[in-house]
Design a protein around this motif. Sequence first.
Motif, short mmCIF file in Angstrom:
data_model
loop_
_atom_site.label_atom_id
_atom_site.label_comp_id
_atom_site.label_asym_id
_atom_site.label_seq_id
_atom_site.Cartn_x
_atom_site.Cartn_y
_atom_site.Cartn_z
N VAL A 187 64.28 76.50 31.52
CA VAL A 187 63.79 77.22 32.70
C VAL A 187 62.28 77.05 32.84
CG1 VAL A 187 63.42 79.50 33.66
CG2 VAL A 187 65.65 78.87 32.81
N VAL A 188 61.58 77.17 31.71
CA VAL A 188 60.12 77.05 31.77
C VAL A 188 59.72 75.65 32.24
CG1 VAL A 188 58.03 76.99 30.36
CG2 VAL A 188 59.63 78.85 30.10
N ILE A 189 60.43 74.65 31.74
CA ILE A 189 60.07 73.27 32.12
C ILE A 189 60.34 73.05 33.61
CG2 ILE A 189 60.78 70.86 31.90
CD1 ILE A 189 61.00 71.32 28.91
N ILE A 190 61.51 73.46 34.09
CA ILE A 190 61.82 73.23 35.51
C ILE A 190 60.85 73.98 36.40
CG2 ILE A 190 63.54 73.59 37.31
CD1 ILE A 190 65.69 73.15 35.32
N GLY A 191 60.55 75.22 36.03
CA GLY A 191 59.64 76.01 36.85
C GLY A 191 58.24 75.44 36.85
N THR A 192 57.77 75.05 35.67
CA THR A 192 56.42 74.48 35.59
C THR A 192 56.33 73.20 36.38
OG1 THR A 192 56.34 75.38 33.38
CG2 THR A 192 54.60 73.88 33.98
N LEU A 193 57.39 72.41 36.31
CA LEU A 193 57.40 71.15 37.05
C LEU A 193 57.26 71.41 38.55
CD1 LEU A 193 57.64 68.26 36.17
CD2 LEU A 193 60.06 68.32 36.65
N GLY A 194 58.01 72.37 39.05
CA GLY A 194 57.91 72.69 40.48
C GLY A 194 56.52 73.16 40.85
N PHE A 195 55.96 74.00 40.00
CA PHE A 195 54.61 74.51 40.22
C PHE A 195 53.60 73.37 40.28
CE2 PHE A 195 50.88 76.01 37.56
CZ PHE A 195 50.16 76.50 38.62
N ILE A 196 53.74 72.42 39.35
CA ILE A 196 52.79 71.31 39.29
C ILE A 196 52.99 70.36 40.48
CG2 ILE A 196 52.15 69.27 37.95
CD1 ILE A 196 51.10 71.90 36.85
N ILE A 197 54.25 70.15 40.87
CA ILE A 197 54.52 69.24 41.99
C ILE A 197 53.83 69.73 43.25
CG2 ILE A 197 56.36 68.58 43.61
CD1 ILE A 197 58.19 68.30 41.14
N GLY A 231 62.20 81.73 39.16
CA GLY A 231 61.76 81.58 37.78
C GLY A 231 61.79 82.91 37.03
N VAL A 232 61.25 83.94 37.67
CA VAL A 232 61.20 85.25 37.02
C VAL A 232 62.61 85.77 36.78
CG1 VAL A 232 60.52 87.64 37.33
CG2 VAL A 232 58.92 85.84 37.87
N GLN A 233 63.47 85.61 37.79
CA GLN A 233 64.85 86.11 37.65
C GLN A 233 65.58 85.38 36.53
OE1 GLN A 233 66.21 88.73 39.18
NE2 GLN A 233 64.22 89.07 40.09
N ALA A 234 65.47 84.04 36.54
CA ALA A 234 66.18 83.26 35.52
C ALA A 234 65.64 83.60 34.13
CB ALA A 234 66.02 81.77 35.79
N THR A 235 64.32 83.74 34.02
CA THR A 235 63.73 84.07 32.72
C THR A 235 64.21 85.43 32.24
OG1 THR A 235 61.78 82.92 33.52
CG2 THR A 235 61.56 84.10 31.46
N ARG A 236 64.25 86.38 33.16
CA ARG A 236 64.69 87.72 32.79
C ARG A 236 66.13 87.70 32.27
NH1 ARG A 236 67.65 91.32 34.93
NH2 ARG A 236 67.94 90.11 36.83
N ILE A 237 66.98 86.98 33.02
CA ILE A 237 68.39 86.93 32.63
C ILE A 237 68.54 86.30 31.25
CG2 ILE A 237 70.61 85.87 33.18
CD1 ILE A 237 69.80 86.19 36.15
#
Lengths: 227, 236
Positions: free
Chosen positions: A138-148, A182-188
């Motif tokens: 999740v962290v990798i996918i989210g960070t990737l979107g943020f960086i893109i 991202g927040v929801q997935a991380t929380r879950i």
Amino acid sequence: MISILRDAWTIASKDLSNEIKTKQTIGMMIIFSSLVVLIFSFAFDPTNNMVKAVIPGLVWLITVFSGILGLNRSFLSEHENDALTGLRSAPIDPSSIYLGKVLANFILVTAVQLVSIPVLFLLFDYRFFGKVSWFILVVIIGTLGFIIVGTFLAALSANAKNSEMLLPVLLLPLLSPLLIAGVQATRIILENEGIADAASWIRLMAAYDLLFLAACFFLFEFIMEGS
Amino acid sequence: MKKNTGIIDRLLLFTLIPTVFIALYLIFIWSPVEKFMGASQKIFYFHVGSAWVAFLAFGVVGYYSVRVLIKPRLQHHINAGISAEIGVLFTTITLITGMIWGKSSWNTWWTWEPRLATTLILWFIYVAYLFVRKMDGSMEKIARLSAVFGIIGVINVPIVFMAIRWWNTKLHPVVFGEGKNQSGGGVEPDMLVALLFSIFTITLLYAFLMRKGIEIEKMRHIVKKAKSKAMEKLAG
């Protein structure tokens, strides 16, 4: 296509070796993210049970806040000695400049996360029960979107005089779906509620990444054209 | 050419003035007062109308952004900018009237309901768009950059919409409708007439503002050009 990737790697390795030499940006980012954690420890009492609820949001907050520092630098540094014109006139596809910058920024932010997220868990004394592998995904996918999106908008706002102020204003509203997911997935995942619930959020993040990667990849040419 | 546009403007203005009065009459006098909400329900007509025009305006921004990238022309750039300004104005009106409505019917100024949150994010995106347009640099460059940002923003809107719906409803399906309180029953026919008429009026107002805005912006460009020419003459 292969040549675009090769050129992208050249640009990324140039940026990264620059960074390894000076260690300026990454140092600032790590210090800044630790400071955010510090401030939050005052805002929310770490011994309180409520902290559990803010940790997933905090993971993304420190990523985005410290990431914006690095993104600001990534194109502004090219303005010194007019290096951007050099890049533009080089016999490479403009998209490879973009991909290279995305790669460099991604590695930079991931390096910061490797330090700041464990520090966050440590300082808030958070025990998490979920699966580490899913959390990392999740962290990798989210960070990737943020960086893109971030790299693209950094290139866009680098044209302005007040780009440091402009970038967050442009970036944060566009990031809102990614941050929600991202927040929801991380929380879950951190609460170990079952991967099936997180899956649809992860799918949303992946779709966001792909859509914006494609859009930015094609639109980047227009940002680089002339000046 | 110049005379022609003047006629259209005048026509718009002369239809707009009576339409506004008819709409006000329909809203405040003719249409029935809602049973539970009372007079505060009247805000509904302005709220829906301005929300619709805001969406229309942002659609126009997206359309002209694409056209700027395909074929860079000053006209498209101006159109997109004016439309964005009007859109932000009407989104602001929508948010404010929505908050007043919320206070009187749900007894809270703001709830993180999907539609509210989406509208707020939309507002932020297009304020950012206006900031991009205010950047310094050559005209063509700003046109290109703002068009690029306009397109990225338009792509984002449906994603935000989906994300926020899922976020609030915890993955339960949402029935596409007018929100919880209006499901069932629908709108009273008399009210519907007033609503449609007020939407029509505000759309007309949008068209009028758009034409005036474009005209003013064009004048601004002419003045700017003349100014730089005069400066050159003085310098040389």
